[in-house]
Design a protein around this motif. Sequence first.
Motif, short mmCIF file in Angstrom:
data_model
loop_
_atom_site.label_atom_id
_atom_site.label_comp_id
_atom_site.label_asym_id
_atom_site.label_seq_id
_atom_site.Cartn_x
_atom_site.Cartn_y
_atom_site.Cartn_z
N ASN A 100 0.80 -1.22 0.00
CA ASN A 100 0.00 0.00 0.00
C ASN A 100 0.84 1.27 0.00
O ASN A 100 0.61 2.21 0.78
N GLY A 101 1.82 1.32 -0.90
CA GLY A 101 2.61 2.53 -1.08
C GLY A 101 3.76 2.68 -0.13
O GLY A 101 4.42 3.73 -0.13
N MET A 102 4.06 1.66 0.71
CA MET A 102 5.15 1.75 1.68
C MET A 102 6.13 0.62 1.47
O MET A 102 5.75 -0.55 1.43
N LEU A 103 7.41 0.98 1.34
CA LEU A 103 8.49 0.04 1.13
C LEU A 103 9.35 0.00 2.39
O LEU A 103 9.93 1.02 2.77
N LEU A 160 11.03 1.38 -7.63
CA LEU A 160 10.43 0.36 -6.79
C LEU A 160 10.51 -1.02 -7.43
O LEU A 160 10.86 -2.01 -6.76
N LYS A 161 10.23 -1.11 -8.70
CA LYS A 161 10.23 -2.40 -9.39
C LYS A 161 11.60 -3.06 -9.31
O LYS A 161 11.72 -4.26 -8.98
N VAL A 182 7.33 6.57 -3.31
CA VAL A 182 6.76 5.69 -2.29
C VAL A 182 7.32 6.12 -0.94
O VAL A 182 8.31 6.85 -0.86
N THR A 183 6.69 5.68 0.13
CA THR A 183 7.22 5.96 1.47
C THR A 183 8.17 4.84 1.86
O THR A 183 7.78 3.67 1.91
N LEU A 207 13.08 3.00 22.14
CA LEU A 207 12.55 2.11 21.12
C LEU A 207 11.28 2.74 20.59
O LEU A 207 10.41 3.16 21.36
N SER A 208 11.17 2.81 19.26
CA SER A 208 10.06 3.53 18.64
C SER A 208 9.18 2.62 17.81
O SER A 208 9.64 1.65 17.21
N ALA A 209 7.90 2.96 17.79
CA ALA A 209 6.94 2.35 16.87
C ALA A 209 6.14 3.48 16.23
O ALA A 209 5.81 4.47 16.89
N VAL A 210 5.84 3.32 14.94
CA VAL A 210 5.09 4.33 14.20
C VAL A 210 3.91 3.65 13.53
O VAL A 210 4.07 2.63 12.85
N LYS A 211 2.72 4.22 13.72
CA LYS A 211 1.55 3.73 13.00
C LYS A 211 1.64 4.20 11.55
O LYS A 211 1.73 5.39 11.28
N LEU A 212 1.60 3.27 10.63
CA LEU A 212 1.83 3.58 9.22
C LEU A 212 0.53 3.95 8.52
O LEU A 212 0.10 3.29 7.56
#
Length: 284
Positions: free
Chosen positions: A117-120, A132-133, A224-225, A255-260
């Motif tokens: 969904n647009g995130m790599l 990306l490909k 892309v993100t 320690l980090s977490a990010v909601k994508l």
Amino acid sequence: MTSLRLSSPFAFGDLQGCHAPFQRLLAALPLEPDTPLWFAGDLVNRGPDSLAALREVAGFGTRAQAVLGNHDLHLLAVSAGIRKMKESDTLTDILAAPDAEPLLVWLRHRPFAHFDNGMLMVHAGVLPQWDLKLALELADELQRGLRSPDWKETLRDLYGNEPRRWSPDLKKKDRMRVAFNAFTRIRFCTPDGTMEFAANGGPDSAPPGHIPWFDAPERRTSDVTVVFGHWAALGLMLRDNLIALDSGCVWGNRLSAVKLAGNPSERTVVQVECRECVDSGRGE
């Protein structure tokens, strides 16, 4: 409809065997039973409880999407007799565990890149010449090599600093080594994509003529993100098309977490302190 649209993933920075902070972070997150969990590599090493961290992430099954980091690959190389254990390594508990073999097989079958969904997501970065490909094709070639019966020979050939620059004319071994180093080691490169591996400080410590890989002009994955870890001296950094997750837990930081979330304004950051998880070695 993908799981991202149903329940946005939370992406985690490098655990590096810091299991207790990881448990605290999980407890602090607003997780649903189906929330995907993304891990930007380096699940193990340097922290005090690599075995527990690896077991927990593997125990999430298909809910967890973890890419391979340089420390994960170092564990596989040590287990295969390709590399020697370093003084700062904390891998002995894994290698001596009764479930070492299935854990190592699980780890060896992780990808080098994950796209949804647009995130790599990769561990370290991508070269500016790759779209990306191409990035996904190179990641697929690497992961097929590690999943093959002769994976030890493949992994042995991947270590080395040369060549440092991508070219579509590279022979297979050189092509795979360039991709391996970009996905798992890159921090700085020249504007034309020549990689540098010695510097590991913040962006202002770039060697002459070098820039952070993500600032390379005309980087072809800017549409892309890109989600990545590896660069603890960079710290947590959020741009519309870039999420850097390694905030130095194994250095005793966070320690980090990010909601994508697809909309950058809706991304959520949650962090925990890592005072009990300190490693004096600050190299790769």
